[in-house]
Scaffold this motif. Structure first.
Motif, PDB file in Angstrom:
ATOM      1  N   LEU A   1       1.782   2.629  -4.549  1.00 56.07           N
ATOM      2  CA  LEU A   1       0.484   2.763  -3.998  1.00 56.07           C
ATOM      3  C   LEU A   1      -0.653   2.178  -4.246  1.00 56.07           C
ATOM      4  N   ASP A   2      -1.161   2.544  -2.824  1.00 54.77           N
ATOM      5  CA  ASP A   2      -1.849   2.507  -2.574  1.00 54.77           C
ATOM      6  C   ASP A   2      -3.286   3.287  -2.676  1.00 54.77           C
ATOM      7  N   TYR A   3      -4.442   2.194  -2.214  1.00 55.90           N
ATOM      8  CA  TYR A   3      -5.747   3.507  -2.116  1.00 55.90           C
ATOM      9  C   TYR A   3      -5.666   3.899  -0.874  1.00 55.90           C
ATOM     10  N   GLN A   4      -5.169   4.096   0.428  1.00 54.44           N
ATOM     11  CA  GLN A   4      -4.586   5.036   1.044  1.00 54.44           C
ATOM     12  C   GLN A   4      -4.204   6.116   0.926  1.00 54.44           C
ATOM     13  N   LYS A   5      -2.659   5.931  -0.192  1.00 52.50           N
ATOM     14  CA  LYS A   5      -2.061   7.412  -0.927  1.00 52.50           C
ATOM     15  C   LYS A   5      -2.399   8.122  -1.475  1.00 52.50           C
ATOM     16  N   LEU A   6      -3.027   7.462  -2.428  1.00 59.08           N
ATOM     17  CA  LEU A   6      -3.445   8.037  -3.420  1.00 59.08           C
ATOM     18  C   LEU A   6      -4.333   9.283  -3.520  1.00 59.08           C
ATOM     19  N   PRO A   7      -5.750   9.128  -2.941  1.00 54.14           N
ATOM     20  CA  PRO A   7      -6.050  10.452  -2.357  1.00 54.14           C
ATOM     21  C   PRO A   7      -5.519  11.869  -1.015  1.00 54.14           C
ATOM     22  N   TYR A   8      -4.175  11.300  -0.955  1.00 51.40           N
ATOM     23  CA  TYR A   8      -3.445  12.405   0.280  1.00 51.40           C
ATOM     24  C   TYR A   8      -2.505  12.832  -0.903  1.00 51.40           C
ATOM     25  N   ILE A   9      -2.039  11.920  -1.670  1.00 54.13           N
ATOM     26  CA  ILE A   9      -1.329  12.443  -3.342  1.00 54.13           C
ATOM     27  C   ILE A   9      -1.965  13.486  -3.707  1.00 54.13           C
ATOM     28  N   LEU A  10      -2.979  13.053  -4.353  1.00 49.15           N
ATOM     29  CA  LEU A  10      -3.715  14.633  -5.212  1.00 49.15           C
ATOM     30  C   LEU A  10      -4.735  15.995  -4.128  1.00 49.15           C
ATOM     31  N   GLU A  11      -4.332  15.417  -2.515  1.00 50.78           N
ATOM     32  CA  GLU A  11      -4.844  17.141  -1.877  1.00 50.78           C
ATOM     33  C   GLU A  11      -3.323  17.345  -2.290  1.00 50.78           C
ATOM     34  N   LEU A  12      -2.123  17.145  -1.893  1.00 49.09           N
ATOM     35  CA  LEU A  12      -0.990  17.556  -1.530  1.00 49.09           C
ATOM     36  C   LEU A  12      -0.836  18.227  -2.913  1.00 49.09           C
ATOM     37  N   CYS A  13      -1.336  17.767  -4.487  1.00 50.88           N
ATOM     38  CA  CYS A  13      -0.648  18.344  -5.560  1.00 50.88           C
ATOM     39  C   CYS A  13      -1.731  19.368  -5.456  1.00 50.88           C
ATOM     40  N   ASP A  14      -3.025  19.457  -4.590  1.00 54.99           N
ATOM     41  CA  ASP A  14      -4.002  20.663  -4.942  1.00 54.99           C
ATOM     42  C   ASP A  14      -3.387  21.933  -4.691  1.00 54.99           C
TER      43      ASP A  14
ATOM     44  N   LEU B   1      -0.428  13.082 -11.883  1.00 56.80           N
ATOM     45  CA  LEU B   1      -0.403  11.708 -13.198  1.00 56.80           C
ATOM     46  C   LEU B   1       1.103  12.014 -12.497  1.00 56.80           C
ATOM     47  N   ASN B   2       2.116  12.920 -13.309  1.00 54.50           N
ATOM     48  CA  ASN B   2       2.862  12.674 -13.306  1.00 54.50           C
ATOM     49  C   ASN B   2       3.770  12.808 -12.160  1.00 54.50           C
ATOM     50  N   GLU B   3       3.623  13.508 -10.898  1.00 57.08           N
ATOM     51  CA  GLU B   3       3.813  13.082  -9.727  1.00 57.08           C
ATOM     52  C   GLU B   3       3.608  11.882  -9.872  1.00 57.08           C
ATOM     53  N   LEU B   4       2.730  11.303 -10.214  1.00 50.36           N
ATOM     54  CA  LEU B   4       2.507   9.233  -9.844  1.00 50.36           C
ATOM     55  C   LEU B   4       2.853   8.650  -9.965  1.00 50.36           C
ATOM     56  N   GLN B   5       3.830   8.582 -12.005  1.00 50.29           N
ATOM     57  CA  GLN B   5       4.366   8.015 -11.791  1.00 50.29           C
ATOM     58  C   GLN B   5       5.659   7.908 -11.706  1.00 50.29           C
ATOM     59  N   THR B   6       5.956   9.789 -11.171  1.00 50.85           N
ATOM     60  CA  THR B   6       7.854   8.946 -10.586  1.00 50.85           C
ATOM     61  C   THR B   6       7.328   8.481  -9.160  1.00 50.85           C
ATOM     62  N   ILE B   7       6.771   8.743  -8.735  1.00 51.14           N
ATOM     63  CA  ILE B   7       7.093   8.050  -7.299  1.00 51.14           C
ATOM     64  C   ILE B   7       6.917   6.700  -7.208  1.00 51.14           C
ATOM     65  N   ILE B   8       6.511   6.223  -8.326  1.00 50.06           N
ATOM     66  CA  ILE B   8       5.449   4.332  -8.704  1.00 50.06           C
ATOM     67  C   ILE B   8       7.655   4.106  -9.215  1.00 50.06           C
ATOM     68  N   SER B   9       7.700   4.609  -9.867  1.00 48.41           N
ATOM     69  CA  SER B   9       9.354   4.805 -10.752  1.00 48.41           C
ATOM     70  C   SER B   9      10.414   4.627  -9.707  1.00 48.41           C
TER      71      SER B   9
ATOM     72  N   ARG C   1       9.844   3.223 -16.947  1.00 47.05           N
ATOM     73  CA  ARG C   1       9.573   2.649 -15.338  1.00 47.05           C
ATOM     74  C   ARG C   1       8.822   2.936 -14.537  1.00 47.05           C
ATOM     75  N   CYS C   2       8.151   3.386 -15.239  1.00 48.30           N
ATOM     76  CA  CYS C   2       6.522   3.308 -13.854  1.00 48.30           C
ATOM     77  C   CYS C   2       5.691   2.141 -14.454  1.00 48.30           C
ATOM     78  N   ASP C   3       4.718   1.200 -13.523  1.00 43.55           N
ATOM     79  CA  ASP C   3       4.106   0.581 -13.725  1.00 43.55           C
ATOM     80  C   ASP C   3       2.779   0.550 -14.160  1.00 43.55           C
ATOM     81  N   ALA C   4       2.633   0.819 -14.711  1.00 44.18           N
ATOM     82  CA  ALA C   4       1.533   0.882 -15.630  1.00 44.18           C
ATOM     83  C   ALA C   4       0.525   0.300 -14.579  1.00 44.18           C
TER      84      ALA C   4
END
Length: 330
Positions: A75-88, A62-70, A16-19
């Protein structure tokens, strides 16, 4: 010489994730993830192959990002760096309180929500305390969110008036060189407050409320001698207050009122030798009951991603100068 461990992980693409959204335009999202974790990411059929020492961390992100999109979130250029920071930091973007708390709606019906954990905590503290200091770098939404909370309180009849104030401190220019009367001279310094009001309320509604004096946008000097009851008061750019001005402002608070003080300690424009009232308040008022401090960081910046890198570069330069001189640089 230490040898890097080259792990390889196969991560199935969610049905269900938009690749296209996951990969980004010209694979910009995958390239960002690859750089962030120093891994290679390749697609083969319905599987992503991730190779590198931090393959596991990249796969989790990447798994977290797929679930968010699903789940239907963009997902935008503003949100992605922040999600990666949270994952870290081992924090799930989906499971955090981000994006669930609507502060108010703009005049166009757009919901205003906190976008980062720092902003979420900021809104929580504003609700819970009568005086809140929002301290952090440019672009963290300190002023905008405070104005949103003020409008929400006004619409819910929790307060009768909104007062927005700023110190009129010049950064290389002088008020006297600007054309017009006193109000026209100070208006450029208050423009960011007007911008937030117009965006949230609409220009016509904001001007009507201003005419009725339900909203005031004033230079800090106009606050002297007043007692402000049943008001939501915001002091913006508080790093440019003096110690005396900060004390004057804080002692204006009346019954049924709430005050939010915002500022960035890295952008002090006071004359040399003057101590910032915000810096002094952080030292003096810590631990005082009813007063809360929210310190937002680079990760809470919600402007162009380049703003984060600019802030990081200046912070690093400032840290080096402090080490060299052993002083607290204004």
């Amino acid at each position: 010489m230490e040898q890097k461990i080259n792990k390889e992980i196969a991560l199935p693409l969610h049905p269900r994730c938009d690749a296209a959204q996951l990969f980004g335009n010209l694979d910009e999202n995958l390239n960002l993830i690859s750089r962030h974790y120093d891994v290679s990411v390749l697609q083969r059929a319905e599987t992503l192959w991730i190779r590198g020492e931090k393959a596991e961390q990249a796969a989790a992100a990447l798994n977290e990002l797929q679930t968010i999109i699903s789940e239907g979130e963009t997902l935008d250029y503003q949100k992605l760096p922040y999600i990666l920071e949270l994952c870290d930091n081992g924090i799930s973007y989906r499971e955090s309180r981000i994006n669930k708390d609507i502060l108010c709606y703009t005049h166009r019906g757009k919901p205003i929500r906190p976008k980062t954990l720092g902003q979420t905590e900021y809104a929580k503290q504003i609700r819970a305390n009568d005086v809140v200091f929002g301290v952090g770098p440019a672009g963290t939404g300190k002023t905008y969110l405070a104005v949103a909370m003020a409008i929400s309180a006004f619409k819910n009849k929790e307060v009768e008036k909104i007062i927005l104030a700023r110190p009129a401190v010049e950064a290389g220019e002088r008020l006297g060189f600007l054309p017009g009367d006193l109000q026209e001279k100070v208006d450029p310094y208050l423009r960011p407050l007007y911008d937030a009001l117009y965006d949230l309320l609409g220009r016509d509604s904001a001007l009507r409320l201003k005419e009725k004096e339900a909203i005031e946008v004033v230079p800090l000097a106009y606050m002297r001698g007043r007692t402000l009851d049943n008001s939501f008061i915001i002091l913006d750019e508080a790093q440019n207050t003096t110690k005396e001005q900060m004390k004057m402002f804080l002692t204006r608070l009346g019954f049924g009122s709430k005050a939010v003080i915002t500022g960035d300690l890295t952008q002090i424009d006071l004359p040399k030798g003057k101590v910032s009232g915000l810096k002094d308040a952080v030292r003096v008022l810590q631990g005082v009951e009813g007063i809360a401090f929210c310190f937002m960081k680079e990760g809470d910046v919600v402007r162009h991603p380049l703003v984060r890198r600019i802030i990081r570069a200046y912070d690093q330069r400032g840290a080096l100068e402090e080490d060299e001189h052993g002083t607290d640089i204004q």
